[in-house]
Scaffold this motif. Structure first.
Motif: not given
Length: 274
Positions: A138-148, A176-192
């Protein structure tokens, strides 16, 4: 997709647990047992789960395998998942910090620690030798993996067929960038990562924009700022029809029920079947 969570409430027997399961409306759940439980107890739960046509989406380890002492437990959880046909056995990578098993610590991001992470994941998979189940992180905010992209690198470096992805996009909304652009970030996570996803947690996220510096909180769906109809459309685009999405981190049956109804309503607005 199928919606569920952890069956929560007061119960002393599998029969009482079944009553809560039926009341919840969940069609996907976390395993209500572990490898240390009596085989007869596990069989009772499995009979209930099969009778109610519910999917066990994941069984958790939730122990710190980086310090070595819980490797055997992780191996046995993965073996149990394989035996019962539970596709996803999930953990976090752990930490060498002395603060806690899931601490935010500078050591989490060192090169040496990354090597240890890869070795520990390989050890669990190699010793368990699963043929049906997958070990996931499971990804974590302060632990590997913290992004797609970090997760994709981890998949390549672990290099095991039975290593896969547990998706928790809210845990990776850590800026803040991931929060403010959350839908784009979620799409990137699932796309990859969608080709590797075996289970998904759904939560909400809120950021206090009135204070410095950044403070982001996890919260139940409907109590944050994520555009949930759009989020569910993204999940529906990338997950299979039997892909499980699980509510988590609530304490009472009533809290889960409120979040469950919110997600069902958001899905109806979005034209998504759950």
């Amino acid at each position: 997709m199928i919606l569920g969570g952890t069956v929560t409430g007061e119960f002393k027997t599998p029969e009482e647990w079944e009553e809560l399961l039926i009341r919840s409306g969940f069609k996907a759940i976390t395993a209500p047992f572990c490898c240390e439980d009596d085989e007869n107890l596990i069989r009772k739960y499995m009979d209930i789960i099969e009778r109610n046509h519910v999917k066990i989406s994941e069984i958790g380890v939730w122990r710190n395998i980086l310090i070595g002492q819980d490797i055997d437990y992780a191996v046995n959880q993965l073996k149990l998942a394989d035996k019962l046909g539970i596709e996803c056995c999930v953990n976090i990578v752990g930490t060498v910090s002395s603060l806690s098993w899931d601490a935010a610590d500078v050591s989490n991001f060192t090169d040496d620690n990354y090597v240890t992470i890869v070795k520990s994941i390989r050890q669990v998979i190699d010793e368990a030798a699963p043929t049906k189940a997958y070990y996931t992180i499971e990804p974590m905010p302060w632990m590997i993996p913290d992004g797609p992209d970090v997760y994709l690198k981890l998949i390549d470096d672990v290099d095991r067929e039975r290593f896969a992805v547990h998706m928790d996009f809210v845990n990776m909304i850590n800026s803040p960038r991931r929060f403010l652009c959350a839908c784009d970030f979620v799409e990137d996570c699932f796309k990859k990562l969608s080709p590797f996803i075996k289970s998904t947690h759904i939560k909400d996220s809120r950021m206090d924009v009135t204070k410095y510096t950044t403070h982001i909180d996890e919260c139940p769906p409907g109590e944050g700022n994520l555009d949930y109809p759009k989020i569910l459309q993204i999940l529906d685009k990338y997950l299979p029809k039997d892909g499980a999405i699980l509510l988590e981190h609530m304490s009472t049956f009533e809290e889960y029920d409120k979040a469950f109804k919110y997600v069902k309503n958001a899905a109806e607005k979005a034209g998504v079947e759950v």
